[in-house]
Scaffold this active site. Structure first.
Site, PDB file in Angstrom:
ATOM      1  N   ASP A  50     -34.141  20.876  -6.698  1.00  0.00           N
ATOM      2  CA  ASP A  50     -33.966  22.088  -5.899  1.00  0.00           C
ATOM      3  C   ASP A  50     -34.636  21.862  -4.545  1.00  0.00           C
ATOM      4  OD1 ASP A  50     -34.534  24.817  -4.800  1.00  0.00           O
ATOM      5  OD2 ASP A  50     -33.527  25.389  -6.657  1.00  0.00           O
ATOM      6  N   ASP A  55     -24.812  28.118   0.266  1.00  0.00           N
ATOM      7  CA  ASP A  55     -24.502  29.397  -0.384  1.00  0.00           C
ATOM      8  C   ASP A  55     -25.013  30.543   0.499  1.00  0.00           C
ATOM      9  OD1 ASP A  55     -23.484  27.934  -2.511  1.00  0.00           O
ATOM     10  OD2 ASP A  55     -25.415  27.856  -3.534  1.00  0.00           O
ATOM     11  N   ASP A  57     -18.388  28.348   7.436  1.00  0.00           N
ATOM     12  CA  ASP A  57     -17.294  29.179   7.959  1.00  0.00           C
ATOM     13  C   ASP A  57     -17.670  30.657   7.835  1.00  0.00           C
ATOM     14  OD1 ASP A  57     -17.124  29.313   5.125  1.00  0.00           O
ATOM     15  OD2 ASP A  57     -15.082  30.107   5.331  1.00  0.00           O
TER      16      ASP A  57
HETATM   17  N1  SAM Z   1     -22.081  20.706   1.013  1.00  0.00           N
HETATM   18  C1  SAM Z   1     -20.877  20.736   0.196  1.00  0.00           C
HETATM   19  C2  SAM Z   1     -19.663  21.004   1.049  1.00  0.00           C
HETATM   20  O1  SAM Z   1     -19.826  21.430   2.193  1.00  0.00           O
HETATM   21  O2  SAM Z   1     -18.545  20.764   0.581  1.00  0.00           O
HETATM   22  C3  SAM Z   1     -21.025  21.752  -0.961  1.00  0.00           C
HETATM   23  C4  SAM Z   1     -21.150  23.188  -0.562  1.00  0.00           C
HETATM   24  S1  SAM Z   1     -21.468  24.263  -1.944  1.00  0.00           S
HETATM   25  C5  SAM Z   1     -20.988  25.819  -1.375  1.00  0.00           C
HETATM   26  C6  SAM Z   1     -23.234  24.407  -1.909  1.00  0.00           C
HETATM   27  C7  SAM Z   1     -23.928  23.403  -2.804  1.00  0.00           C
HETATM   28  O3  SAM Z   1     -25.321  23.499  -2.569  1.00  0.00           O
HETATM   29  C8  SAM Z   1     -23.720  23.677  -4.283  1.00  0.00           C
HETATM   30  O4  SAM Z   1     -23.313  22.478  -4.929  1.00  0.00           O
HETATM   31  C9  SAM Z   1     -25.103  24.137  -4.766  1.00  0.00           C
HETATM   32  O5  SAM Z   1     -25.352  23.784  -6.114  1.00  0.00           O
HETATM   33  C10 SAM Z   1     -26.021  23.429  -3.797  1.00  0.00           C
HETATM   34  N2  SAM Z   1     -27.300  24.132  -3.598  1.00  0.00           N
HETATM   35  C11 SAM Z   1     -27.453  25.438  -3.292  1.00  0.00           C
HETATM   36  N3  SAM Z   1     -28.762  25.757  -3.197  1.00  0.00           N
HETATM   37  C12 SAM Z   1     -29.443  24.605  -3.442  1.00  0.00           C
HETATM   38  C13 SAM Z   1     -30.828  24.304  -3.488  1.00  0.00           C
HETATM   39  N4  SAM Z   1     -31.747  25.250  -3.294  1.00  0.00           N
HETATM   40  N5  SAM Z   1     -31.206  23.038  -3.772  1.00  0.00           N
HETATM   41  C14 SAM Z   1     -30.267  22.061  -3.984  1.00  0.00           C
HETATM   42  N6  SAM Z   1     -28.924  22.303  -3.967  1.00  0.00           N
HETATM   43  C15 SAM Z   1     -28.514  23.565  -3.684  1.00  0.00           C
END
Ligand code: SAM
Length: 220
Positions: A95, A117, A153
């Site tokens: 994380d 996110d 976006d």
């Molecule tokens: N970066 C990629 C893209 O642009 O195609 C994936 C975008 S996806 C919406 C966001 C990713 O961030 C997810 O796979 C989620 O599990 C990861 N993520 C979100 N919060 C995180 C955190 N605190 N630590 C590590 N990974 C995280």
């Protein structure tokens, strides 16, 4: 990203040569993992890792670490990684909250945040990867002249990020709300989400933030 538990994902990750187990053991000496002193760039929340693997293939003189907290998502990156001949990229299943325990002060040169996110509810604002709390963590692990590059976006998240990054004491070095039709498009590497959302006609926003006002171009 649709998340479901994939049986055996933890075991596959634990056995993968592409994933750094106990990454805190490399704190301050990630160069030993790569066998060189090249600069280190990380993507936080890499998802299936298309973006960072493309960067690694194009820039062999840079070391890359892809960070993803969910094993079921990381599995997809590992299976793609197996098809590639690369020696300058590893993955971490952690994380982002743990970044300061993994990296020594100033160990990282650039941090990429792509389509993070949005956490739209106000009570979840601290979980946004561009919150002042996370910017403080990035400030600890980045070199003094290091940068954070953020793409999304989501217009509301972008507006929030411009404000929250500035409030956290950083400079917005450049920004645009229409990346693909801007000067910042040069050399742009598309992420999975970027491909999906731009094909629906959504404009892509991007900002680069740093702590030193090396240059400032704003297309806002
Ligand atoms: N970066 C990629 C893209 O642009 O195609 C994936 C975008 S996806 C919406 C966001 C990713 O961030 C997810 O796979 C989620 O599990 C990861 N993520 C979100 N919060 C995180 C955190 N605190 N630590 C590590 N990974 C995280």
């Amino acid at each position: 990203m649709r998340l479901r538990h994939i049986p055996g994902s933890e075991e596959t990750i634990a056995a993968s040569p592409y994933v750094v187990r106990q990454p805190w053991e490399y704190r301050g000496r990630f160069g030993e993992l790569f066998g060189n002193d090249n600069r280190i760039e990380i993507e936080v929340g890499m998802g299936k890792g298309k973006f960072i693997m493309e960067l690694a293939a194009s820039n062999p003189q840079v070391n890359y670490l892809g960070i993803e907290r969910y094993p079921s998502v990381l599995l997809r990156a590992i299976s793609k990684r197996q098809e590639l001949e690369l020696s300058n990229i590893y993955f971490l299943c952690i994380d982002a909250k743990a970044l300061e325990e993994i990296f020594a002060p100033g160990e990282v040169t650039r941090i990429y945040l792509n389509f993070s996110d949005p956490w739209p509810k106000e009570r979840h604002a601290k979980r946004r990867l561009t919150s002042p709390e996370f910017m403080k963590v990035y400030g600890q692990i980045l070199k003094k002249d290091g940068t954070v590059e953020f793409k999304t976006d989501n217009q509301e998240l972008f507006t929030y990020s411009l404000e929250s990054i500035s409030k956290a004491g950083w400079q917005i070095l450049c920004s645009t709300r229409d990346l693909h039709n801007s000067a910042m498009a040069e050399g742009n590497v598309m992420t999975e989400y970027e491909t999906k959302f731009s094909s629906r006609g959504n404009p892509i926003c991007k900002l680069i933030a740093g702590r030193e006002p090396a240059y400032t171009i704003s297309e806002e």
